[in-house]
Motif scaffolding. Structure first.
Motif, PDB file in Angstrom:
ATOM      1  N   PRO A 171      -4.293  -5.795  13.350  1.00  0.00           N
ATOM      2  CA  PRO A 171      -5.188  -4.652  13.558  1.00  0.00           C
ATOM      3  C   PRO A 171      -5.736  -4.137  12.231  1.00  0.00           C
ATOM      4  N   PHE A 172      -6.598  -4.908  11.602  1.00  0.00           N
ATOM      5  CA  PHE A 172      -7.061  -4.612  10.245  1.00  0.00           C
ATOM      6  C   PHE A 172      -8.583  -4.448  10.275  1.00  0.00           C
ATOM      7  N   PRO A 173      -9.098  -3.212  10.345  1.00  0.00           N
ATOM      8  CA  PRO A 173     -10.552  -3.003  10.399  1.00  0.00           C
ATOM      9  C   PRO A 173     -11.268  -3.684   9.235  1.00  0.00           C
ATOM     10  N   SER A 174     -12.421  -4.262   9.518  1.00  0.00           N
ATOM     11  CA  SER A 174     -13.117  -5.067   8.511  1.00  0.00           C
ATOM     12  C   SER A 174     -13.446  -4.285   7.244  1.00  0.00           C
ATOM     13  N   PHE A 175     -13.933  -3.055   7.382  1.00  0.00           N
ATOM     14  CA  PHE A 175     -14.302  -2.276   6.197  1.00  0.00           C
ATOM     15  C   PHE A 175     -13.068  -1.988   5.343  1.00  0.00           C
ATOM     16  N   TYR A 176     -11.972  -1.659   5.982  1.00  0.00           N
ATOM     17  CA  TYR A 176     -10.710  -1.419   5.274  1.00  0.00           C
ATOM     18  C   TYR A 176     -10.250  -2.703   4.586  1.00  0.00           C
ATOM     19  N   LEU A 177     -10.366  -3.827   5.274  1.00  0.00           N
ATOM     20  CA  LEU A 177      -9.984  -5.113   4.686  1.00  0.00           C
ATOM     21  C   LEU A 177     -10.848  -5.428   3.465  1.00  0.00           C
ATOM     22  N   GLU A 178     -12.153  -5.232   3.599  1.00  0.00           N
ATOM     23  CA  GLU A 178     -13.065  -5.530   2.487  1.00  0.00           C
ATOM     24  C   GLU A 178     -12.722  -4.704   1.250  1.00  0.00           C
ATOM     25  N   GLU A 205       1.361  -7.204   0.403  1.00  0.00           N
ATOM     26  CA  GLU A 205       2.815  -7.105   0.552  1.00  0.00           C
ATOM     27  C   GLU A 205       3.389  -5.945  -0.261  1.00  0.00           C
ATOM     28  N   ARG A 206       2.899  -5.756  -1.490  1.00  0.00           N
ATOM     29  CA  ARG A 206       3.560  -4.845  -2.420  1.00  0.00           C
ATOM     30  C   ARG A 206       2.910  -3.464  -2.537  1.00  0.00           C
ATOM     31  N   SER A 207       1.588  -3.387  -2.411  1.00  0.00           N
ATOM     32  CA  SER A 207       0.892  -2.139  -2.731  1.00  0.00           C
ATOM     33  C   SER A 207       0.153  -1.505  -1.561  1.00  0.00           C
ATOM     34  N   PHE A 208      -0.118  -2.279  -0.539  1.00  0.00           N
ATOM     35  CA  PHE A 208      -0.984  -1.843   0.552  1.00  0.00           C
ATOM     36  C   PHE A 208      -0.464  -0.600   1.263  1.00  0.00           C
ATOM     37  N   LEU A 209       0.836  -0.541   1.512  1.00  0.00           N
ATOM     38  CA  LEU A 209       1.401   0.551   2.302  1.00  0.00           C
ATOM     39  C   LEU A 209       1.192   1.915   1.654  1.00  0.00           C
ATOM     40  N   SER A 210       1.226   1.966   0.332  1.00  0.00           N
ATOM     41  CA  SER A 210       1.157   3.256  -0.361  1.00  0.00           C
ATOM     42  C   SER A 210      -0.206   3.551  -0.968  1.00  0.00           C
ATOM     43  N   ARG A 211      -1.141   2.620  -0.865  1.00  0.00           N
ATOM     44  CA  ARG A 211      -2.435   2.771  -1.536  1.00  0.00           C
ATOM     45  C   ARG A 211      -3.435   3.497  -0.635  1.00  0.00           C
ATOM     46  N   ALA A 212      -3.955   4.628  -1.104  1.00  0.00           N
ATOM     47  CA  ALA A 212      -5.029   5.322  -0.394  1.00  0.00           C
ATOM     48  C   ALA A 212      -6.349   4.646  -0.737  1.00  0.00           C
ATOM     49  N   VAL A 213      -7.145   4.340   0.281  1.00  0.00           N
ATOM     50  CA  VAL A 213      -8.435   3.683   0.090  1.00  0.00           C
ATOM     51  C   VAL A 213      -9.526   4.627   0.576  1.00  0.00           C
ATOM     52  N   GLN A 229       0.921   4.028  10.003  1.00  0.00           N
ATOM     53  CA  GLN A 229       1.833   3.376   9.065  1.00  0.00           C
ATOM     54  C   GLN A 229       2.474   2.133   9.679  1.00  0.00           C
ATOM     55  N   SER A 230       2.743   2.180  10.972  1.00  0.00           N
ATOM     56  CA  SER A 230       3.344   1.018  11.632  1.00  0.00           C
ATOM     57  C   SER A 230       2.395  -0.175  11.624  1.00  0.00           C
ATOM     58  N   GLU A 231       1.101   0.083  11.746  1.00  0.00           N
ATOM     59  CA  GLU A 231       0.117  -1.001  11.710  1.00  0.00           C
ATOM     60  C   GLU A 231      -0.010  -1.571  10.299  1.00  0.00           C
ATOM     61  N   ALA A 236       1.524  -5.821   6.101  1.00  0.00           N
ATOM     62  CA  ALA A 236       2.334  -6.151   4.923  1.00  0.00           C
ATOM     63  C   ALA A 236       3.372  -7.222   5.251  1.00  0.00           C
ATOM     64  N   ALA A 237       3.978  -7.122   6.419  1.00  0.00           N
ATOM     65  CA  ALA A 237       4.986  -8.112   6.814  1.00  0.00           C
ATOM     66  C   ALA A 237       4.352  -9.482   7.020  1.00  0.00           C
ATOM     67  N   SER A 238       3.150  -9.506   7.570  1.00  0.00           N
ATOM     68  CA  SER A 238       2.460 -10.778   7.770  1.00  0.00           C
ATOM     69  C   SER A 238       2.096 -11.409   6.432  1.00  0.00           C
ATOM     70  N   ALA A 239       1.687 -10.585   5.463  1.00  0.00           N
ATOM     71  CA  ALA A 239       1.402 -11.100   4.121  1.00  0.00           C
ATOM     72  C   ALA A 239       2.665 -11.677   3.492  1.00  0.00           C
ATOM     73  N   ARG A 240       3.780 -11.005   3.701  1.00  0.00           N
ATOM     74  CA  ARG A 240       5.054 -11.491   3.148  1.00  0.00           C
ATOM     75  C   ARG A 240       5.402 -12.867   3.720  1.00  0.00           C
ATOM     76  N   ARG A 241       5.191 -13.034   5.011  1.00  0.00           N
ATOM     77  CA  ARG A 241       5.478 -14.333   5.632  1.00  0.00           C
ATOM     78  C   ARG A 241       4.535 -15.414   5.104  1.00  0.00           C
ATOM     79  N   SER A 242       3.273 -15.052   4.885  1.00  0.00           N
ATOM     80  CA  SER A 242       2.316 -16.034   4.370  1.00  0.00           C
ATOM     81  C   SER A 242       2.680 -16.467   2.954  1.00  0.00           C
ATOM     82  N   LEU A 243       3.152 -15.536   2.147  1.00  0.00           N
ATOM     83  CA  LEU A 243       3.550 -15.872   0.779  1.00  0.00           C
ATOM     84  C   LEU A 243       4.756 -16.808   0.756  1.00  0.00           C
ATOM     85  N   ALA A 244       5.513 -16.810   1.841  1.00  0.00           N
ATOM     86  CA  ALA A 244       6.681 -17.689   1.921  1.00  0.00           C
ATOM     87  C   ALA A 244       6.325 -19.070   2.462  1.00  0.00           C
TER      88      ALA A 244
END
Length: 253
Positions: A171-178, A205-213, A229-231, A236-244
Motif C-alpha cells: 500500500p505505497f501511494p505513487s507520489f509518496y514512493l516517488e 528498511e532503515r529510515s522510512f518509518l521515521s522520515r517525514a516527507v 504506521q502499520s502500513e 519496511a519489512a518487505s524491503a528487509r526481505r528483498s535485501l536478504a
C-alpha cells in the motif's frame, strides 16, 4: 548479464510513451466527454498528469493519469464533486476504484486514473485535490511535481520501485514512493541502476518509518501521513526481505 542490464531490460519491457500526442484520441475523447458531462459549466479542462506526465509510469501499472479541472468559482465542494464523478463512472459500468487522490477506471483496455481538481485561480498552477481516505482537501501544484520528479534523473529507479511495490501488493501511494526515492538518493553521487535501487531498499528498511516527507509544492501537506504506521512497517519489512534475497530476479521481475 549484469544486474544493470537485467534491470534495464525490465524498464524496456515496461516502457510507456510520454508524448501526449501518442495518446489514443478515442481514449482522450471518451474521458473528456465524461468529465465535461460531470462538471457541466464548471468544467475547465482535462490534461495528462501524474505518472504519465512525470515519466514514471509502467506498462503493467496505471498507464495514464488525467487531471479533470474545475473552475475556481465552482460552488460544489470538491468532496461532492469527487463522489459525483465516481458515481458517473459506476453508472457507465467502468468499475471505478477509489485511490489516494484519483479514481481508477479501465477504458478501452487501459488503466486510467482521473484526478478531480479545482484550480485556485485561472492564472495559477495551484489546485485543490480531495483525499478520500483522509476526508480532506489539500492545495498543491501537480505541474511542479511533474517537473521536479521528471527532471530528477531518477525516473528509472522510481519505475523499478513501483514494479517492486506492485509485485508485492504494498500500500505505497505513487507520489509518496516517488518522493521517497528522491530522499533515499539525495546527495549521493549517481551510481549504477542496481546500486541506486539497492540504496532505496536500504532507506526503506532503515529510515522510512521515521522520515517525514513533505509536499515540495506545499510544506503543509505531510505526504508521509498518507499511510498508517502499520502500513509503513509492512513496506519496511518487505524491503528487509528483498535485501536478504540472493538474486535480482527475486527482488523485481
Amino acid at each position: 548479464m549484469t544486474a544493470d542490464d537485467y534491470l534495464k531490460a525490465i524498464l524496456e519491457r515496461e516502457a510507456v510513451p510520454r508524448d501526449p500526442g501518442l495518446l489514443p484520441a478515442a481514449l482522450v475523447d471518451c474521458v473528456g466527454a465524461i468529465c465535461r458531462d460531470w462538471a457541466g459549466p464548471d468544467f475547465l479542462e482535462i490534461v495528462p498528469a501524474g505518472s504519465f506526465e512525470k515519466g514514471t509510469a509502467n506498462l503493467s501499472g496505471r498507464q495514464i493519469d488525467f487531471l479533470a479541472v474545475l473552475a475556481p468559482d465552482t460552488a460544489r465542494p470538491l468532496e461532492e464533486a469527487y463522489a459525483a464523478l465516481w458515481q458517473r463512472f459506476e453508472a457507465l459500468g467502468l468499475r471505478p476504484e477509489r485511490r489516494n487522490v484519483s479514481i481508477g477506471i479501465r477504458v478501452s483496455g487501459r488503466l486510467v486514473d482521473v484526478i478531480p481538481a479545482r484550480r485556485e485561480a485561472r492564472d495559477s498552477d495551484a489546485h485543490m485535490l480531495f483525499l478520500p481516505r483522509a476526508g480532506k482537501t489539500v492545495t498543491t501544484m501537480p505541474a511542479l511535481h511533474a517537473g521536479g520528479i521528471g527532471a530528477s534523473g531518477l525516473t528509472d529507479e522510481i519505475r523499478l520501485m513501483k514494479l517492486w511495490r506492485d509485485q508485492r501488493g504494498l500500500p505505497f501511494p505513487s507520489f509518496y514512493l516517488e518522493l521517497s526515492v528522491l530522499a533515499a538518493l539525495d546527495g549521493q553521487g549517481r551510481a549504477g541502476l542496481a546500486e541506486n535501487v539497492w540504496a532505496v531498499l536500504v532507506y526503506l528498511e532503515r529510515s522510512f518509518l521515521s522520515r517525514a516527507v513533505l509536499d515540495p509544492a506545499n510544506a503543509n501537506n505531510i505526504v508521509s501521513d498518507m499511510l498508517a504506521q502499520s502500513e509503513k512497517s509492512q513496506i519496511a519489512a518487505s524491503a528487509r526481505r528483498s535485501l536478504a534475497d540472493a538474486a535480482w530476479q527475486e527482488i523485481v521481475a
